[in-house]
Design a protein around this motif. Sequence first.
Motif, mmCIF file in Angstrom:
data_model
loop_
_atom_site.group_PDB
_atom_site.id
_atom_site.type_symbol
_atom_site.label_atom_id
_atom_site.label_comp_id
_atom_site.label_asym_id
_atom_site.label_seq_id
_atom_site.Cartn_x
_atom_site.Cartn_y
_atom_site.Cartn_z
ATOM 1 N N ARG A 115 -5.858 10.443 -7.850
ATOM 2 C CA ARG A 115 -6.342 9.492 -8.926
ATOM 3 C C ARG A 115 -7.268 8.445 -8.425
ATOM 4 O O ARG A 115 -8.068 7.755 -9.097
ATOM 5 C CB ARG A 115 -5.144 8.845 -9.571
ATOM 6 C CG ARG A 115 -4.587 9.905 -10.458
ATOM 7 C CD ARG A 115 -3.213 9.209 -11.136
ATOM 8 N NE ARG A 115 -2.602 10.147 -12.049
ATOM 9 C CZ ARG A 115 -1.423 10.690 -11.884
ATOM 10 N NH1 ARG A 115 -0.850 10.281 -10.718
ATOM 11 N NH2 ARG A 115 -1.067 11.534 -12.659
ATOM 12 N N ILE A 116 -7.305 8.343 -7.014
ATOM 13 C CA ILE A 116 -8.202 7.434 -6.499
ATOM 14 C C ILE A 116 -9.309 7.881 -5.475
ATOM 15 O O ILE A 116 -9.925 7.175 -4.911
ATOM 16 C CB ILE A 116 -7.267 6.276 -5.598
ATOM 17 C CG1 ILE A 116 -6.534 6.939 -4.374
ATOM 18 C CG2 ILE A 116 -6.249 5.573 -6.495
ATOM 19 C CD1 ILE A 116 -5.842 5.977 -3.652
ATOM 20 N N ALA A 117 -9.408 9.089 -5.320
ATOM 21 C CA ALA A 117 -10.196 9.873 -4.522
ATOM 22 C C ALA A 117 -11.510 9.417 -4.707
ATOM 23 O O ALA A 117 -12.012 9.258 -6.005
ATOM 24 C CB ALA A 117 -10.105 11.331 -4.396
ATOM 25 N N ASP A 118 -12.395 9.194 -3.660
ATOM 26 C CA ASP A 118 -13.856 8.987 -4.017
ATOM 27 C C ASP A 118 -14.866 10.161 -2.989
ATOM 28 O O ASP A 118 -15.885 9.750 -2.809
ATOM 29 C CB ASP A 118 -14.369 7.374 -2.967
ATOM 30 C CG ASP A 118 -13.663 7.413 -1.518
ATOM 31 O OD1 ASP A 118 -13.113 8.306 -1.227
ATOM 32 O OD2 ASP A 118 -13.880 6.567 -1.169
ATOM 33 N N ARG A 119 -13.849 11.026 -2.883
ATOM 34 C CA ARG A 119 -14.839 12.212 -2.198
ATOM 35 C C ARG A 119 -13.993 13.325 -2.421
ATOM 36 O O ARG A 119 -13.073 13.491 -2.991
ATOM 37 C CB ARG A 119 -15.076 12.013 -0.387
ATOM 38 C CG ARG A 119 -13.573 11.953 0.234
ATOM 39 C CD ARG A 119 -13.722 11.142 1.418
ATOM 40 N NE ARG A 119 -14.464 9.633 1.355
ATOM 41 C CZ ARG A 119 -15.547 9.053 1.467
ATOM 42 N NH1 ARG A 119 -16.335 10.062 2.113
ATOM 43 N NH2 ARG A 119 -15.622 8.242 1.397
ATOM 44 N N LYS B 75 0.823 -1.086 -0.008
ATOM 45 C CA LYS B 75 -0.060 0.016 0.062
ATOM 46 C C LYS B 75 0.939 1.233 -0.094
ATOM 47 O O LYS B 75 2.083 1.067 0.549
ATOM 48 C CB LYS B 75 -1.054 0.087 1.149
ATOM 49 C CG LYS B 75 -1.888 -1.026 1.192
ATOM 50 C CD LYS B 75 -2.824 -0.793 2.148
ATOM 51 C CE LYS B 75 -3.982 -1.921 2.148
ATOM 52 N NZ LYS B 75 -5.149 -1.837 3.404
ATOM 53 N N ARG B 76 0.135 2.320 -0.616
ATOM 54 C CA ARG B 76 1.130 3.538 -0.469
ATOM 55 C C ARG B 76 0.033 4.626 0.604
ATOM 56 O O ARG B 76 -0.751 4.355 0.872
ATOM 57 C CB ARG B 76 1.071 4.331 -1.894
ATOM 58 C CG ARG B 76 1.710 3.304 -2.834
ATOM 59 C CD ARG B 76 1.734 3.976 -4.367
ATOM 60 N NE ARG B 76 2.233 5.246 -4.445
ATOM 61 C CZ ARG B 76 2.213 5.706 -5.763
ATOM 62 N NH1 ARG B 76 1.613 4.991 -6.803
ATOM 63 N NH2 ARG B 76 2.932 6.764 -5.701
ATOM 64 N N VAL B 77 0.867 5.709 0.909
ATOM 65 C CA VAL B 77 -0.079 6.540 1.847
ATOM 66 C C VAL B 77 -1.062 6.919 1.429
ATOM 67 O O VAL B 77 -2.200 6.951 1.953
ATOM 68 C CB VAL B 77 1.100 7.980 1.871
ATOM 69 C CG1 VAL B 77 0.531 8.992 2.772
ATOM 70 C CG2 VAL B 77 2.593 7.539 2.484
ATOM 71 N N ALA B 78 -1.347 7.382 0.199
ATOM 72 C CA ALA B 78 -2.768 7.668 -0.425
ATOM 73 C C ALA B 78 -3.782 6.654 -0.075
ATOM 74 O O ALA B 78 -4.867 6.973 0.096
ATOM 75 C CB ALA B 78 -2.402 8.068 -1.936
ATOM 76 N N ASP B 79 -3.307 5.302 -0.309
ATOM 77 C CA ASP B 79 -4.321 4.157 -0.284
ATOM 78 C C ASP B 79 -4.958 4.365 1.301
ATOM 79 O O ASP B 79 -6.194 3.952 1.475
ATOM 80 C CB ASP B 79 -3.670 2.960 -0.432
ATOM 81 C CG ASP B 79 -3.290 2.849 -1.809
ATOM 82 O OD1 ASP B 79 -3.877 3.325 -2.660
ATOM 83 O OD2 ASP B 79 -2.109 2.317 -2.086
ATOM 84 N N LEU B 80 -4.239 4.612 2.122
ATOM 85 C CA LEU B 80 -4.462 4.732 3.624
ATOM 86 C C LEU B 80 -5.407 5.933 4.029
ATOM 87 O O LEU B 80 -6.430 5.865 4.718
ATOM 88 C CB LEU B 80 -3.210 4.750 4.541
ATOM 89 C CG LEU B 80 -2.382 3.336 4.785
ATOM 90 C CD1 LEU B 80 -1.218 3.455 5.630
ATOM 91 C CD2 LEU B 80 -3.435 2.267 4.774
ATOM 92 N N ILE B 81 -5.060 7.047 3.386
ATOM 93 C CA ILE B 81 -5.859 8.145 3.466
ATOM 94 C C ILE B 81 -7.193 7.928 2.809
ATOM 95 O O ILE B 81 -8.424 8.307 3.425
ATOM 96 C CB ILE B 81 -5.350 9.269 2.637
ATOM 97 C CG1 ILE B 81 -3.899 9.700 3.411
ATOM 98 C CG2 ILE B 81 -6.166 10.619 2.792
ATOM 99 C CD1 ILE B 81 -3.179 10.860 2.520
#
Length: 321
Positions: free
Chosen positions: A310-314, A268-274
């Motif tokens: 690129r992965i944000a859902d909000r 995982k990367r930092v952005a995934d945890l966010i």
Amino acid sequence: MAIYKKILLAIDGSQASSQAMAKIASFATPGAAVRIVHVLEDPLTIYPMINEDFTYIELLREVNMAEGKKLLAQAEAALRAQGYAVQTSLPDLRELGGDIPAALKAEGEAWDADLAVLGSHGRRGVRRMLLGSVAEHFVRISERPVLLVHPIEQAAGRLGHEPPAAPEQTGMLKRILVAVDGSELAQSALRQASALAKEHGCEIRALYVNVDPFLAFPLLGIVYFQREPMLQAAAEQAANIRKAALDVFDTFGIRGDVQILDLETRDKRVADLIREVGKRWNASAVVMGSHGLQGMQRLMLGSVAEHYLRIADRPVLIVKS
């Protein structure tokens, strides 16, 4: 005092831009000024393979201009009904040259906007490969805060997930998640988010992802044979970041909490945890700086903001300075 008094809203008739317009109520109070911008592209640049048929091109241009004026009128009526002071603009790239992000940047600078709001849906196929996403490009060149709104259906489909819990459809901010990393820009993002939390009376949480230094810098395992001093330094940094965040909350006279997560795997990367924390907490919006730590660490980890967008859902508020 309102945080955002002058808001630049970019629209293009897409679902994403409609949702972006709806989100203005989350970040501005009635009475704020909103400048709605629809950039008119030149069909000659959109369809270069048919540029010999100028009759068709000019007809298409007239249709696009009429549609742009219609979109602006509809958006203006909707926002005026909510109590906003509204202006509209239809910049023409045939006259201005350049591209959509540059035109939006120029509009924001000329009007001295406090915040730019736009939907993030990107482009498809070959044109996306050639030009990239308008939203991503605009975030890179903008010198002002940018609020990007992602269509829920798109975010879910892109990642192969069910649609995430909707981050407040009522237009009200209820929970703000702020990604921090110890950089000054992250602190600036936290201060701006804290001002929003105070203005809207919502919850706020600072999130710090503590990356294992030996994960970020694999060569450390060769240079330093003892892990404990490095791990202790990372723990001290996390403690300092927690204290700095709590100090910001105290300065604004609000209650907030700080969450620290450890990243100890390359899966995982930092952005995934966010993203995971935002989904579990059902954050109304995520706030972060456009970039954080510099130098080798950024080279190793990549830009957290760019990955998260690129992965944000909000909705994502990107603070630039």
